[in-house]
Design an enzyme around this catalytic site. Structure first.
Site, PDB file in Angstrom:
ATOM      1  N   VAL A  78       0.970  -1.193   0.069  1.00 39.26           N
ATOM      2  CA  VAL A  78       0.085  -0.185   0.099  1.00 39.26           C
ATOM      3  C   VAL A  78       0.825   1.181   0.110  1.00 39.26           C
ATOM      4  CG1 VAL A  78      -2.030  -1.006   1.027  1.00 39.26           C
ATOM      5  CG2 VAL A  78      -0.268  -0.058   2.695  1.00 39.26           C
ATOM      6  N   ARG A  79       2.111   1.272   0.310  1.00 39.56           N
ATOM      7  CA  ARG A  79       3.093   2.390  -0.059  1.00 39.56           C
ATOM      8  C   ARG A  79       3.060   3.081  -1.555  1.00 39.56           C
ATOM      9  NH1 ARG A  79       7.767  -0.299   3.806  1.00 39.56           N
ATOM     10  NH2 ARG A  79       6.689  -0.234   5.732  1.00 39.56           N
ATOM     11  N   HIS A  80       2.811   1.924  -2.453  1.00 42.07           N
ATOM     12  CA  HIS A  80       2.660   2.220  -3.853  1.00 42.07           C
ATOM     13  C   HIS A  80       1.342   3.044  -3.924  1.00 42.07           C
ATOM     14  CE1 HIS A  80       6.402   0.225  -4.905  1.00 42.07           C
ATOM     15  NE2 HIS A  80       5.821  -0.595  -4.081  1.00 42.07           N
ATOM     16  N   ARG A  81       1.306   4.300  -3.743  1.00 43.83           N
ATOM     17  CA  ARG A  81       0.260   5.087  -3.614  1.00 43.83           C
ATOM     18  C   ARG A  81      -0.627   5.468  -4.672  1.00 43.83           C
ATOM     19  NH1 ARG A  81       4.152   7.499  -0.425  1.00 43.83           N
ATOM     20  NH2 ARG A  81       4.627   8.917  -1.870  1.00 43.83           N
ATOM     21  N   GLN A  87      -8.776  -4.468   0.981  1.00 45.17           N
ATOM     22  CA  GLN A  87      -8.330  -5.888   1.845  1.00 45.17           C
ATOM     23  C   GLN A  87      -9.405  -6.409   2.654  1.00 45.17           C
ATOM     24  OE1 GLN A  87      -4.593  -4.433   3.990  1.00 45.17           O
ATOM     25  NE2 GLN A  87      -4.065  -6.686   4.459  1.00 45.17           N
ATOM     26  N   GLN A  88      -9.166  -7.509   3.022  1.00 46.35           N
ATOM     27  CA  GLN A  88      -9.892  -8.029   4.012  1.00 46.35           C
ATOM     28  C   GLN A  88      -9.911  -7.524   5.229  1.00 46.35           C
ATOM     29  OE1 GLN A  88      -9.157 -12.231   5.471  1.00 46.35           O
ATOM     30  NE2 GLN A  88     -10.750 -12.754   4.452  1.00 46.35           N
ATOM     31  N   ARG A 165      -8.683  -8.005  17.638  1.00 50.90           N
ATOM     32  CA  ARG A 165      -7.610  -8.070  16.482  1.00 50.90           C
ATOM     33  C   ARG A 165      -6.185  -7.304  16.645  1.00 50.90           C
ATOM     34  NH1 ARG A 165      -9.051  -3.208  12.005  1.00 50.90           N
ATOM     35  NH2 ARG A 165      -9.647  -1.933  13.464  1.00 50.90           N
ATOM     36  N   ASN A 187       7.036   0.937 -12.106  1.00 49.48           N
ATOM     37  CA  ASN A 187       7.719   1.415 -11.048  1.00 49.48           C
ATOM     38  C   ASN A 187       7.823   0.414  -9.925  1.00 49.48           C
ATOM     39  OD1 ASN A 187       7.361   3.170  -8.393  1.00 49.48           O
ATOM     40  ND2 ASN A 187       8.826   4.125  -9.392  1.00 49.48           N
ATOM     41  N   ARG A 192      10.353  -3.610  -6.575  1.00 46.12           N
ATOM     42  CA  ARG A 192      10.232  -4.887  -5.922  1.00 46.12           C
ATOM     43  C   ARG A 192      10.757  -6.142  -6.540  1.00 46.12           C
ATOM     44  NH1 ARG A 192       9.208  -2.848  -0.713  1.00 46.12           N
ATOM     45  NH2 ARG A 192       7.478  -0.977  -0.968  1.00 46.12           N
TER      46      ARG A 192
END
Length: 252
Positions: A78-81, A87-88, A165, A187, A192
């Site tokens: 999620v840092r790849h904005r 997300q579950q 949780r 990118n 990655r």
């Protein structure tokens, strides 16, 4: 880990080529797709990549679904904005028995693996106990506030798992759907697919690259880690495997 390409822009390379055609020719919008064969589209895409003109590739997007991945991975993802994520939720989904990801380095050592599993089992036990304690507290309070038994049960369960949780570990398995345009994907692959990326997200990136190459080979022909087409930018931090890495990704 399971990764699927759920959906993508139809004829992605033609769409990119059409956008580029509009940039570099006097043609009108009603004719940008005219006579745009696969060969011409590939040529346009190749020209864009050679020129470094990347804005036209933002017009196509790819939607993936992944499961059997950890929260460690999704915290990085999620840092790849410039992307969209679903997300579950651990707030709405009660995990009666949560799955977890064991890092290979731990799995290779029997004693370490045993301790890891013990920690996961303890987390599940503590989660269950906290849910039970919190549920009783919230249910009684809601009844006192005038809620019906049915209303109190539904609200109390959600309220109890919402806070319980917090004991779940980063290893907790999760599921996520995410969408990126082609420029963001390139990118993403640069960063990655690199050997210095964390092992789990590197595995995800490699699987994603295989999938998009299958539907848009010209567009992602040169995609991969930064060292695929240029010298390694990591300096003294390089993995020292440039030739090996290049061979792997060029044959992917």
């Amino acid at each position: 880990m399971k990764v699927e390409l759920l959906q993508y822009t139809p004829q992605p390379e033609k769409v990119v080529a059409a956008a580029a055609k509009l940039c570099y020719s006097p043609v009108g919008v009603d004719k940008i797709m005219e006579d745009l064969t696969e060969e011409k589209a590939e040529k346009f895409v190749g020209m864009l990549m050679g020129m470094g003109h990347e804005s036209p590739i933002e017009h196509v997007s790819f939607t993936f679904a992944a499961e059997g991945v950890s929260r460690v991975l999704t915290h990085q993802l999620v840092r790849h904005r410039i992307a969209s994520f679903s997300q579950q939720s651990q707030r709405y989904v009660k995990l009666e028995q949560f799955e977890y990801i064991i890092p290979p380095s731990i799995a290779e050592i029997p004693e370490a693996k045993e301790k890891f599993i013990q920690a996961m089992e303890a987390d599940q036990k503590h989660y269950n106990e906290l849910v039970e304690l919190l549920y009783k507290k919230h249910f009684d309070q809601l009844i006192q506030e005038g809620k019906t038994e049915k209303q109190a049960k539904m609200a109390a369960e959600k309220m109890s798992i919402e806070d319980a949780r917090y004991v779940f570990p980063n290893a907790c398995e999760t599921k996520i759907v995410y969408t990126m345009n082609a420029r963001t994907l390139m990118n993403f692959f640069h960063h990655r697919c690199c050997e210095r990326a964390q092992w789990e997200i590197r595995q995800l990136a490699t699987e994603m690259l295989k999938l998009v190459k299958g539907v848009a080979p010209s567009l992602f022909k040169y995609s991969g880690p930064n060292c695929l087409n240029d010298p390694c930018p990591e300096g003294s931090m390089t993995c020292g495997k440039t030739l090996e890495v290049r061979e792997f990704f060029k044959s992917l």
